[in-house]
Enzyme design. Sequence first.
Site, PDB file in Angstrom:
ATOM      1  CB  SER A   1     -56.742 -13.900  63.847  1.00  0.00           C
ATOM      2  OG  SER A   1     -56.666 -13.188  64.866  1.00  0.00           O
TER       3      SER A   1
ATOM      4  CG  HIS B   1     -57.089 -16.458  68.535  1.00  0.00           C
ATOM      5  ND1 HIS B   1     -58.128 -16.291  68.010  1.00  0.00           N
ATOM      6  CD2 HIS B   1     -56.232 -15.667  68.099  1.00  0.00           C
ATOM      7  CE1 HIS B   1     -58.003 -15.478  67.183  1.00  0.00           C
ATOM      8  NE2 HIS B   1     -56.705 -15.205  67.280  1.00  0.00           N
TER       9      HIS B   1
ATOM     10  CG  ASP C   1     -60.444 -17.843  70.105  1.00  0.00           C
ATOM     11  OD1 ASP C   1     -60.347 -16.787  70.230  1.00  0.00           O
ATOM     12  OD2 ASP C   1     -60.924 -17.825  68.624  1.00  0.00           O
TER      13      ASP C   1
END
Length: 298
Positions: free
Chosen positions: A115, A298, A268
Amino acid sequence: LPACRDSRLFIKDLHFDEVAVRIYLPKVPSASKRRGVIFFHGGCGMFGSIRSYERICRYIARKSDSVVVSVGYGLSPEFKYPTQTLDCLTATVHFLKTAEKYGVDPDRIIACGDSAGGTFAAAVCQELVNRRDIPKIRAQVLIYPFLQALDFNLPSHQKNAFVGFLSQEHVVRFLLKYLNKDCSLKEAVLAGSHVPESMNLKYRKWINPDLIPEIFKVGYKPPFPTSFLPQVHEETKELFGTRLSPLLAEDAVVCRLPETCIITCQHDVLRDDGLLYKKRLEDNNVKVTWYHIDEGFH
């Protein structure tokens, strides 16, 4: 909190040039120098910690028989942007210079992050391409990374706009909070009103739904054109720096990046950032390994 004990690892809390790190060293002696992994945790630059990523770092160290360095960069808002990227860069340079002290081959160190940590890994690798005084990063591993703040209406943003944990709206709100900006700018940024037409034209060759494979565009509808708002652009100019949007780096930088592994997830909002960076790297003759998780979030 102190590091957990592990029967197979030595775990130490250290500082690399004043940046807090936790290092995981396999206890079993090695006949040769080990690989090194410098890991940057996710959390939008505001959440997460060395402690919250303890299990994953221990797992990587054990399974790959590598020395893992987890970086505890300063979090926003206490530490203003771009402290996070600079802390990651400082820790990486220190590790590259002192790798042999930890039994690591300095030519076999990778940068890894998930991320926002993937953003930091990508940015660090870009900032190091011209350094000749330290060993080169061997590879970068980007796990569902955030890579651009130009277009929040790509197919993955539309398809996963309301997926739990990280929705389309959450991405922009967290981004504005990370930069200590007024969150009332969110709707304008979501609509793309922060981007002047000249910038849209310049970067369409890299950030464009036409570059996304058709299989990932089912149900996609091009957004309606929106008016450019100069005051919003002025307030959010940091969004276009390569420390926050590595996808905007010039080809002269991208072509010199190390071998790359990109992991994307179907459900995601950031999926297409990874797909677009994959294409850019491949277009610049950088070897890419891509792993896509069809049912992944995610």
